[in-house]
Write a protein that holds these residues in place. Structure first.
Motif, PDB file in Angstrom:
ATOM      1  N   PRO A 424       0.790  -1.232   0.000  1.00  0.00           N
ATOM      2  CA  PRO A 424       0.000   0.000   0.000  1.00  0.00           C
ATOM      3  C   PRO A 424       0.827   1.288   0.000  1.00  0.00           C
ATOM      4  CG  PRO A 424      -0.941  -1.575   1.530  1.00  0.00           C
ATOM      5  CD  PRO A 424       0.324  -2.179   1.035  1.00  0.00           C
ATOM      6  N   GLY A 425       1.785   1.420   0.902  1.00  0.00           N
ATOM      7  CA  GLY A 425       2.553   2.654   0.982  1.00  0.00           C
ATOM      8  C   GLY A 425       3.396   2.923  -0.245  1.00  0.00           C
ATOM      9  N   LEU A 426       3.742   1.867  -0.953  1.00  0.00           N
ATOM     10  CA  LEU A 426       4.604   2.008  -2.123  1.00  0.00           C
ATOM     11  C   LEU A 426       3.821   2.368  -3.374  1.00  0.00           C
ATOM     12  CD1 LEU A 426       7.473   1.641  -3.343  1.00  0.00           C
ATOM     13  CD2 LEU A 426       6.892  -0.780  -3.669  1.00  0.00           C
ATOM     14  N   ARG A 427       2.563   1.966  -3.443  1.00  0.00           N
ATOM     15  CA  ARG A 427       1.817   2.152  -4.683  1.00  0.00           C
ATOM     16  C   ARG A 427       1.706   3.631  -5.069  1.00  0.00           C
ATOM     17  NH1 ARG A 427      -4.474   0.971  -6.134  1.00  0.00           N
ATOM     18  NH2 ARG A 427      -4.748   2.545  -4.522  1.00  0.00           N
ATOM     19  N   GLU A 428       1.358   4.494  -4.110  1.00  0.00           N
ATOM     20  CA  GLU A 428       1.202   5.911  -4.427  1.00  0.00           C
ATOM     21  C   GLU A 428       2.523   6.512  -4.881  1.00  0.00           C
ATOM     22  OE1 GLU A 428      -1.757   7.210  -4.659  1.00  0.00           O
ATOM     23  OE2 GLU A 428      -2.508   5.239  -4.058  1.00  0.00           O
ATOM     24  N   HIS A 429       3.603   6.066  -4.289  1.00  0.00           N
ATOM     25  CA  HIS A 429       4.930   6.553  -4.655  1.00  0.00           C
ATOM     26  C   HIS A 429       5.264   6.151  -6.095  1.00  0.00           C
ATOM     27  CE1 HIS A 429       8.673   8.398  -4.001  1.00  0.00           C
ATOM     28  NE2 HIS A 429       9.393   7.316  -3.707  1.00  0.00           N
ATOM     29  N   LEU A 430       4.960   4.874  -6.430  1.00  0.00           N
ATOM     30  CA  LEU A 430       5.278   4.372  -7.760  1.00  0.00           C
ATOM     31  C   LEU A 430       4.393   4.991  -8.839  1.00  0.00           C
ATOM     32  CD1 LEU A 430       5.881   0.555  -7.148  1.00  0.00           C
ATOM     33  CD2 LEU A 430       7.583   2.288  -7.688  1.00  0.00           C
ATOM     34  N   LYS A 431       3.178   5.424  -8.468  1.00  0.00           N
ATOM     35  CA  LYS A 431       2.274   6.009  -9.450  1.00  0.00           C
ATOM     36  C   LYS A 431       2.865   7.234 -10.129  1.00  0.00           C
ATOM     37  CE  LYS A 431      -2.532   4.763  -8.605  1.00  0.00           C
ATOM     38  NZ  LYS A 431      -3.871   5.261  -8.172  1.00  0.00           N
ATOM     39  N   GLN A 432       3.758   7.917  -9.445  1.00  0.00           N
ATOM     40  CA  GLN A 432       4.387   9.092 -10.040  1.00  0.00           C
ATOM     41  C   GLN A 432       5.309   8.699 -11.192  1.00  0.00           C
ATOM     42  OE1 GLN A 432       6.320  11.325  -6.899  1.00  0.00           O
ATOM     43  NE2 GLN A 432       4.673  10.839  -5.451  1.00  0.00           N
ATOM     44  N   GLN A 433       5.789   7.456 -11.174  1.00  0.00           N
ATOM     45  CA  GLN A 433       6.727   6.986 -12.196  1.00  0.00           C
ATOM     46  C   GLN A 433       6.063   6.024 -13.185  1.00  0.00           C
ATOM     47  OE1 GLN A 433       9.684   8.316 -12.070  1.00  0.00           O
ATOM     48  NE2 GLN A 433       9.598   9.210 -10.018  1.00  0.00           N
ATOM     49  N   ILE A 434       5.154   5.178 -12.684  1.00  0.00           N
ATOM     50  CA  ILE A 434       4.498   4.151 -13.511  1.00  0.00           C
ATOM     51  C   ILE A 434       2.995   4.329 -13.334  1.00  0.00           C
ATOM     52  CG2 ILE A 434       4.578   1.714 -14.158  1.00  0.00           C
ATOM     53  CD1 ILE A 434       6.866   1.373 -12.137  1.00  0.00           C
ATOM     54  N   SER A 435       2.376   5.046 -14.247  1.00  0.00           N
ATOM     55  CA  SER A 435       0.999   5.477 -14.001  1.00  0.00           C
ATOM     56  C   SER A 435      -0.062   4.638 -14.711  1.00  0.00           C
ATOM     57  CB  SER A 435       0.835   6.949 -14.405  1.00  0.00           C
ATOM     58  OG  SER A 435       1.170   7.120 -15.774  1.00  0.00           O
TER      59      SER A 435
END
Length: 456
Positions: A424-435
């Protein structure tokens, strides 16, 4: 053949001296003769009262807390309905002597006796030295209490019952009665599916699995004379089509709901990580509560602990969907990952985390990304035979456009998708790079190519 005690009870005769009725949802009365009660009261069957029918589904549908014991009673009731239908059938009736009827009822009562907690997702991993729940039946029926009850009360051998379930040696069992009754236990329309579709739908609080006329379907059951297997008369074609469609919707909205699959992916990865610390064969006789407690203790201090606690701890913390690929959108990736061995999917997920970490400079743990894909085992064929008015039988797909679409495009591949889940905590972070799914697909294809180079 003399009428079975259980059928007499079902029709309301002799309850005081011969047995009683047991109520199960939604409002069914299950006739319990003395010999059936001895089976139900055995430790083998009582354990099923403490094993969930739907496992992780209750994390999405809170009412889905019914047990395999309740389901067993429903399957047994359907077995009585089938016998009531076919013992009076001029073609099938002569095949069904007391031994075969007894074996059929016993098979209905014991068909799930080999299950253990969260059995299906663990079986899908195909771990070494772990038998299937069907294979476990050959061990289960040797339980002294159960074996004595069968020997005392039932006019059939355990081998005949196992033959109906497709387990154990099939030698000398290739008879019309065995072929027919086996298709009633496992086939496109069988006593198991007729119960679990409606019962699971009821407890989940959805209508999808109840949108077919089961009474009409049962009244239209017949036999395919060319195969000696269960078929449906033309008058029941619409009910059969509706059952196929209900099953399709139940897979889409319940069994393969994205949150259910996220929880399943977390459980499978945890088991994979702990398989050398957790003696799985020794847990097969446990009920849910003891099994979960053992898993939590074993996972303490490991990479699996956050996932296990997210599933079974005081707070629900589930991985989130990051991308999805189906035969309708993302077919190339779906085909590359469908029915791959589970160990290969784990290795691919670890390769994917390394790729993401290296490319975007983000610290990603090996268990931060999970890959969920359709397992190697396929679902049972949906193509029940439809017996036309002239007596000829045709597959359902040849007479139904709805069934034809599902049959041609492979039922499993439509309802079972490839998904990526992220902590969960990583998904929002990754969305900035892999949308987008396309972005994930590109990185995933690169990881697959790395895997294929390593395993050539």
């Amino acid at each position: 053949m003399s009428e079975l005690t259980e059928l007499k009870l079902w029709h309301g005769a002799g309850l005081a001296s011969s047995g009683s009725l047991m109520r199960i949802p939604p409002s069914d009365s299950v006739p319990i003769s003395n010999r059936v009660r001895r089976i139900l009261d055995s430790s083998v069957l009582r354990r099923l009262a403490c094993i969930s029918q739907l496992g992780m589904v209750n994390l999405v549908y809170p009412g889905a807390m019914h047990s395999r014991f309740e389901h067993t009673l429903g399957v047994y009731l359907n077995a009585l309905r089938f016998l009531d239908r076919f013992t009076r059938d001029p073609q099938v009736g002569p095949w069904l002597d007391q031994a075969h009827c007894d074996a059929f009822l016993l098979a209905a009562l014991l068909h799930d006796a080999g299950h253990w907690p969260y059995c299906h997702p663990i079986e899908d991993m195909q771990l070494a030295d772990l038998p299937s729940h069907e294979q476990r039946l050959t061990e289960v029926i040797t339980d002294p209490e159960l074996a004595a009850a069968i020997d005392q009360d039932w006019q059939c051998t355990p081998e005949l019952m196992l033959a109906l379930l497709g387990v154990g040696p099939q030698r000398d069992m290739n008879t019309p009665a065995v072929t027919f009754l086996a298709s009633c236990l496992s086939g496109p329309v069988d006593i198991d599916k007729l119960d679990y579709l409606q019962r699971d739908s009821l407890h989940c609080g959805v209508e999808y699995g109840r949108n077919f006329d089961s009474q009409r379907l049962i009244s239209a059951l017949t036999v395919d004379p060319s195969t000696q297997r269960l078929a449906v008369d033309a008058k029941g074609q619409t009910a059969a089509e509706m059952m196929v469609f209900s099953r399709y919707i139940m897979f889409n909205e319940v069994y393969w709901h994205h949150t259910v699959r996220a929880a399943t992916a977390m459980l499978q990865r945890s088991i994979f990580l702990l398989q050398h610390r957790l003696d799985l064969p020794s847990t097969l006789k446990l009920a849910d509560a003891a099994w979960i407690a053992l898993l939590r203790r074993t996972g303490e201090g490991s990479l699996a602990e956050p996932m296990i606690e997210g599933l079974f701890g005081t707070r629900r913390v589930l991985y989130k969907p990051a991308a999805e690929f189906s035969v309708l959108s993302g077919r190339p990736l779906h085909e590359r990952l469908t029915r791959r061995p589970y160990w290969w999917l784990v290795a691919l997920a670890e390769t994917l985390t390394q790729t993401v970490s290296r490319r975007f400079g983000i610290a990603v743990s090996p268990v931060d990304i999970l890959i969920d894909a359709p397992p190697t085992k396929l679902e049972v064929d949906i193509n029940v035979a439809i017996r036309k008015f002239d007596g000829a039988c045709q597959p359902l797909e040849d007479v139904s456009p709805v069934a034809a679409t599902l049959a041609r495009q492979q039922f499993d591949d439509i309802v079972k998708k490839v998904r990526l889940f992220v902590r969960p905590g990583l998904r929002e972070h990754l969305k900035q790079q892999i949308s987008t799914d396309q972005d994930w697909g590109q990185i995933l294809n690169e990881a697959i190519e790395v895997m294929e180079e390593q395993w050539v």
